[in-house]
Design a protein around this motif. Structure first.
Motif, PDB file in Angstrom:
ATOM      1  N   ALA A 222      -5.472 -14.896  51.862  1.00  0.00           N
ATOM      2  CA  ALA A 222      -6.195 -15.250  53.083  1.00  0.00           C
ATOM      3  C   ALA A 222      -7.694 -15.120  52.856  1.00  0.00           C
ATOM      4  N   HIS A 223      -8.448 -16.201  53.058  1.00  0.00           N
ATOM      5  CA  HIS A 223      -9.888 -16.167  52.895  1.00  0.00           C
ATOM      6  C   HIS A 223     -10.515 -15.482  54.102  1.00  0.00           C
ATOM      7  N   VAL A 224     -11.417 -14.566  53.847  1.00  0.00           N
ATOM      8  CA  VAL A 224     -12.077 -13.782  54.892  1.00  0.00           C
ATOM      9  C   VAL A 224     -13.580 -13.943  54.708  1.00  0.00           C
ATOM     10  N   GLY A 225     -14.278 -14.288  55.781  1.00  0.00           N
ATOM     11  CA  GLY A 225     -15.723 -14.467  55.703  1.00  0.00           C
ATOM     12  C   GLY A 225     -16.420 -13.233  55.143  1.00  0.00           C
ATOM     13  N   GLY A 226     -17.303 -13.437  54.158  1.00  0.00           N
ATOM     14  CA  GLY A 226     -18.064 -12.353  53.583  1.00  0.00           C
ATOM     15  C   GLY A 226     -17.315 -11.503  52.576  1.00  0.00           C
ATOM     16  N   VAL A 227     -16.067 -11.881  52.250  1.00  0.00           N
ATOM     17  CA  VAL A 227     -15.256 -11.112  51.306  1.00  0.00           C
ATOM     18  C   VAL A 227     -14.835 -12.038  50.168  1.00  0.00           C
ATOM     19  N   ASN A 228     -15.065 -11.622  48.930  1.00  0.00           N
ATOM     20  CA  ASN A 228     -14.606 -12.428  47.790  1.00  0.00           C
ATOM     21  C   ASN A 228     -13.079 -12.465  47.773  1.00  0.00           C
ATOM     22  N   ALA A 229     -12.543 -13.560  47.238  1.00  0.00           N
ATOM     23  CA  ALA A 229     -11.088 -13.771  47.255  1.00  0.00           C
ATOM     24  C   ALA A 229     -10.324 -12.604  46.625  1.00  0.00           C
ATOM     25  N   TYR A 230     -10.872 -12.011  45.562  1.00  0.00           N
ATOM     26  CA  TYR A 230     -10.154 -10.920  44.899  1.00  0.00           C
ATOM     27  C   TYR A 230     -10.012  -9.689  45.787  1.00  0.00           C
ATOM     28  N   ALA A 231     -10.837  -9.572  46.831  1.00  0.00           N
ATOM     29  CA  ALA A 231     -10.781  -8.406  47.719  1.00  0.00           C
ATOM     30  C   ALA A 231     -10.122  -8.730  49.065  1.00  0.00           C
ATOM     31  N   ALA A 232      -9.738  -9.987  49.256  1.00  0.00           N
ATOM     32  CA  ALA A 232      -9.121 -10.407  50.521  1.00  0.00           C
ATOM     33  C   ALA A 232      -7.618 -10.116  50.491  1.00  0.00           C
ATOM     34  N   PRO A 233      -7.000 -10.069  51.659  1.00  0.00           N
ATOM     35  CA  PRO A 233      -5.560  -9.784  51.720  1.00  0.00           C
ATOM     36  C   PRO A 233      -4.720 -10.858  51.028  1.00  0.00           C
ATOM     37  N   VAL A 234      -3.625 -10.430  50.433  1.00  0.00           N
ATOM     38  CA  VAL A 234      -2.641 -11.346  49.849  1.00  0.00           C
ATOM     39  C   VAL A 234      -1.297 -11.030  50.489  1.00  0.00           C
ATOM     40  N   TRP A 235      -0.687 -12.071  51.056  1.00  0.00           N
ATOM     41  CA  TRP A 235       0.635 -11.904  51.659  1.00  0.00           C
ATOM     42  C   TRP A 235       1.671 -12.439  50.685  1.00  0.00           C
ATOM     43  N   HIS A 236       2.743 -11.678  50.467  1.00  0.00           N
ATOM     44  CA  HIS A 236       3.866 -12.115  49.639  1.00  0.00           C
ATOM     45  C   HIS A 236       4.957 -12.569  50.595  1.00  0.00           C
ATOM     46  N   LEU A 237       5.145 -13.877  50.685  1.00  0.00           N
ATOM     47  CA  LEU A 237       6.134 -14.440  51.607  1.00  0.00           C
ATOM     48  C   LEU A 237       7.377 -14.862  50.847  1.00  0.00           C
ATOM     49  N   ARG A 238       8.523 -14.618  51.454  1.00  0.00           N
ATOM     50  CA  ARG A 238       9.801 -15.054  50.903  1.00  0.00           C
ATOM     51  C   ARG A 238      10.517 -15.856  51.987  1.00  0.00           C
ATOM     52  N   ARG A 239      11.177 -16.931  51.568  1.00  0.00           N
ATOM     53  CA  ARG A 239      11.909 -17.750  52.541  1.00  0.00           C
ATOM     54  C   ARG A 239      13.173 -17.010  52.956  1.00  0.00           C
ATOM     55  N   HIS A 240      13.252 -16.689  54.256  1.00  0.00           N
ATOM     56  CA  HIS A 240      14.427 -16.016  54.795  1.00  0.00           C
ATOM     57  C   HIS A 240      15.164 -16.902  55.789  1.00  0.00           C
ATOM     58  N   GLU A 241      14.413 -17.741  56.487  1.00  0.00           N
ATOM     59  CA  GLU A 241      15.023 -18.624  57.482  1.00  0.00           C
ATOM     60  C   GLU A 241      14.173 -19.870  57.607  1.00  0.00           C
ATOM     61  N   THR A 242      14.751 -20.920  58.127  1.00  0.00           N
ATOM     62  CA  THR A 242      14.029 -22.167  58.326  1.00  0.00           C
ATOM     63  C   THR A 242      13.051 -22.029  59.482  1.00  0.00           C
ATOM     64  N   GLY A 243      11.857 -22.589  59.283  1.00  0.00           N
ATOM     65  CA  GLY A 243      10.876 -22.625  60.362  1.00  0.00           C
ATOM     66  C   GLY A 243       9.991 -21.398  60.465  1.00  0.00           C
ATOM     67  N   GLY A 244      10.092 -20.471  59.529  1.00  0.00           N
ATOM     68  CA  GLY A 244       9.270 -19.268  59.574  1.00  0.00           C
ATOM     69  C   GLY A 244       7.912 -19.486  58.921  1.00  0.00           C
ATOM     70  N   MET A 245       7.207 -18.387  58.686  1.00  0.00           N
ATOM     71  CA  MET A 245       5.887 -18.462  58.070  1.00  0.00           C
ATOM     72  C   MET A 245       5.931 -19.116  56.694  1.00  0.00           C
ATOM     73  N   PHE A 246       6.987 -18.824  55.923  1.00  0.00           N
ATOM     74  CA  PHE A 246       7.091 -19.435  54.600  1.00  0.00           C
ATOM     75  C   PHE A 246       7.050 -20.954  54.718  1.00  0.00           C
ATOM     76  N   ASP A 247       7.862 -21.514  55.617  1.00  0.00           N
ATOM     77  CA  ASP A 247       7.917 -22.970  55.764  1.00  0.00           C
ATOM     78  C   ASP A 247       6.598 -23.544  56.274  1.00  0.00           C
ATOM     79  N   THR A 248       5.909 -22.829  57.141  1.00  0.00           N
ATOM     80  CA  THR A 248       4.619 -23.305  57.637  1.00  0.00           C
ATOM     81  C   THR A 248       3.643 -23.470  56.482  1.00  0.00           C
ATOM     82  N   TYR A 249       3.540 -22.459  55.632  1.00  0.00           N
ATOM     83  CA  TYR A 249       2.649 -22.551  54.482  1.00  0.00           C
ATOM     84  C   TYR A 249       3.171 -23.538  53.442  1.00  0.00           C
ATOM     85  N   ALA A 250       4.480 -23.611  53.249  1.00  0.00           N
ATOM     86  CA  ALA A 250       5.056 -24.546  52.280  1.00  0.00           C
ATOM     87  C   ALA A 250       4.771 -25.988  52.681  1.00  0.00           C
TER      88      ALA A 250
END
Length: 81
Positions: free
Chosen positions: A36-64
């Motif tokens: 996730a890009h955050v204003g004023g923060v370099n990418a290496y210091a920004a949050p990283v979410w590890h998403l796994r597909r568990h069901e259809t229509g969830g966050m994984f599918d939105t990003y996919a």
């Protein structure tokens, strides 16, 4: 330029695009890393979410779906010659 050496690796495809994005997505099968890009923060210091597909229509599918829409219009990187 950093990923160009991977272009000659079997099973890996690298593409570039000119789409404005607010996340960096790294996908493999049913798992994704979303940096996730955050204003004023370099990418290496920004949050990283590890998403796994568990069901259809969830966050994984939105990003996919977002990833797939950009991927289909992106230009393949050729191996360095």
């Amino acid at each position: 330029m950093h990923y160009r050496p991977l272009a000659s690796t079997p099973g890996i495809e690298v593409r570039t695009h000119a789409t404005t994005l607010y996340n960096s997505l790294y996908r493999s099968d049913d798992q994704q890393l979303v940096n996730a890009h955050v204003g004023g923060v370099n990418a290496y210091a920004a949050p990283v979410w590890h998403l796994r597909r568990h069901e259809t229509g969830g966050m994984f599918d939105t990003y996919a779906e977002s990833f797939d829409a950009v991927w289909t219009t992106a230009t393949p990187v050729r191996e360095a010659g």
